[in-house]
Design a protein around this motif. Structure first.
Motif, short mmCIF file in Angstrom:
data_model
loop_
_atom_site.label_atom_id
_atom_site.label_comp_id
_atom_site.label_asym_id
_atom_site.label_seq_id
_atom_site.Cartn_x
_atom_site.Cartn_y
_atom_site.Cartn_z
N TRP A 18 43.11 -43.41 -14.71
CA TRP A 18 42.91 -43.97 -16.05
C TRP A 18 41.51 -43.68 -16.54
N GLY A 19 40.51 -43.87 -15.66
CA GLY A 19 39.14 -43.65 -16.08
C GLY A 19 38.16 -43.79 -14.92
N LEU A 20 36.89 -43.61 -15.27
CA LEU A 20 35.80 -43.68 -14.29
C LEU A 20 34.66 -44.53 -14.82
N LEU A 21 34.03 -45.26 -13.93
CA LEU A 21 32.75 -45.90 -14.20
C LEU A 21 31.86 -45.45 -13.07
N GLY A 22 30.99 -44.48 -13.34
CA GLY A 22 30.22 -43.84 -12.28
C GLY A 22 31.18 -43.11 -11.36
N ASP A 23 31.10 -43.40 -10.06
CA ASP A 23 32.02 -42.81 -9.08
C ASP A 23 33.28 -43.65 -8.88
N LEU A 24 33.32 -44.82 -9.47
CA LEU A 24 34.42 -45.74 -9.27
C LEU A 24 35.61 -45.33 -10.13
N GLU A 25 36.70 -44.95 -9.46
CA GLU A 25 37.90 -44.51 -10.16
C GLU A 25 38.84 -45.69 -10.39
N PHE A 26 39.45 -45.70 -11.57
CA PHE A 26 40.47 -46.70 -11.89
C PHE A 26 41.77 -45.98 -12.17
N GLU A 27 42.77 -46.30 -11.39
CA GLU A 27 44.09 -45.75 -11.65
C GLU A 27 44.74 -46.55 -12.77
N LEU A 97 30.79 -43.91 -18.41
CA LEU A 97 32.12 -44.49 -18.57
C LEU A 97 33.00 -43.43 -19.22
N VAL A 98 34.06 -43.08 -18.53
CA VAL A 98 35.00 -42.06 -19.01
C VAL A 98 36.38 -42.69 -19.00
N ILE A 99 37.08 -42.56 -20.13
CA ILE A 99 38.46 -43.04 -20.22
C ILE A 99 39.32 -41.84 -20.56
N GLY A 100 40.28 -41.55 -19.70
CA GLY A 100 41.07 -40.34 -19.89
C GLY A 100 40.14 -39.15 -19.82
N ALA A 101 40.06 -38.39 -20.90
CA ALA A 101 39.16 -37.24 -20.97
C ALA A 101 38.01 -37.50 -21.93
N ARG A 102 37.77 -38.77 -22.29
CA ARG A 102 36.72 -39.09 -23.26
C ARG A 102 35.52 -39.74 -22.57
N VAL A 146 25.13 -38.11 -12.47
CA VAL A 146 25.54 -39.46 -12.06
C VAL A 146 26.99 -39.38 -11.63
N GLY A 147 27.26 -39.68 -10.40
CA GLY A 147 28.62 -39.61 -9.90
C GLY A 147 28.92 -38.24 -9.34
N SER A 148 30.08 -38.11 -8.74
CA SER A 148 30.42 -36.87 -8.07
C SER A 148 31.11 -35.86 -8.97
N ARG A 149 31.62 -36.31 -10.11
CA ARG A 149 32.32 -35.40 -11.00
C ARG A 149 31.42 -34.98 -12.15
N SER A 150 31.60 -33.79 -12.63
CA SER A 150 30.82 -33.32 -13.76
C SER A 150 31.38 -33.89 -15.04
N ALA A 151 30.52 -34.50 -15.85
CA ALA A 151 30.96 -35.08 -17.12
C ALA A 151 30.79 -34.10 -18.27
N LYS A 152 30.28 -32.91 -17.98
CA LYS A 152 30.03 -31.95 -19.06
C LYS A 152 31.31 -31.51 -19.75
N LEU A 156 32.55 -35.71 -26.13
CA LEU A 156 31.63 -36.78 -26.46
C LEU A 156 32.15 -37.51 -27.69
N ILE A 157 33.28 -38.14 -27.55
CA ILE A 157 33.95 -38.83 -28.65
C ILE A 157 34.20 -40.26 -28.22
N SER A 158 33.84 -41.19 -29.07
CA SER A 158 34.11 -42.59 -28.78
C SER A 158 35.43 -42.98 -29.42
N PRO A 159 36.33 -43.64 -28.69
CA PRO A 159 37.59 -44.06 -29.28
C PRO A 159 37.41 -45.20 -30.27
#
Length: 164
Positions: A18-27, A97-102, A146-152, A156-159
């Motif tokens: 579902w999303g990420l907060l830092g390295d913490l994954e949420f299914e 904070l990443v939700i889906g691909a945002r 920050v975190g293990s995944r690249s956020a690049k 960069l869109i806010s819902p």
């Protein structure tokens, strides 16, 4: 021979992130049940000799997010999820904070409140809830580190904001 006490072991299907907060994954099943945004604008009030005071915009405040989680042992380990949030808070570092691909933004965990809702007879957590307050941290020089995944690669869109 020891007998199993507590909830049955999890037979989890393939991850649906579902999303990420830092390295913490949420299914998907671990995602917040509510997601509230508070945006605030600051104004200075200037008194006048005659008439009503005037307002002058002085800038925007940092955004705040309120996340409410409800976890059950059928789809995750509630104690583990709460401990992961606490460890992330204790870093005192901005987290993406990443939700889906945002990419939503960079935030610090300001506070965590938790409620133990149900346990089995031996005290093993069956159901718990957590309320997490996040504060925007706009000064993050390179959020890809920050975190293990690249956020690049995330948009960069806010819902929450209307797109032009």
């Amino acid at each position: 021979m020891a007998s199993w006490v507590g909830p049955p072991p999890l037979n989890k299907p393939k991850k649906r992130l579902w999303g990420l907060l830092g390295d913490l994954e949420f299914e998907v099943g671990e995602a917040p049940k509510s997601f509230g945004l508070q945006e605030k604008t600051n104004y200075a009030e200037h008194e006048r000799i005659e008439g009503k005071p005037r307002l002058q915009w002085t800038g925007d405040s940092l955004d705040s997010l309120d996340l409410a989680f409800a976890w059950h042992c059928d789809w995750c380990d509630p104690d583990q999820k709460l401990e992961e949030l606490r460890q992330l808070k204790d870093t005192h570092e901005p987290q993406r904070l990443v939700i889906g691909a945002r990419f939503i933004g960079s935030f610090v965990i300001e506070s965590i409140s938790s409620n133990l809702k149900r346990t089995d007879p031996t005290g093993v957590t069956i159901q718990s809830e957590a309320q997490v307050k996040l504060k925007e941290s706009p000064i993050m020089k390179d959020f890809s580190t920050v975190g293990s995944r690249s956020a690049k690669n995330f948009a960069l869109i806010s819902p929450f904001r209307r797109q032009a």
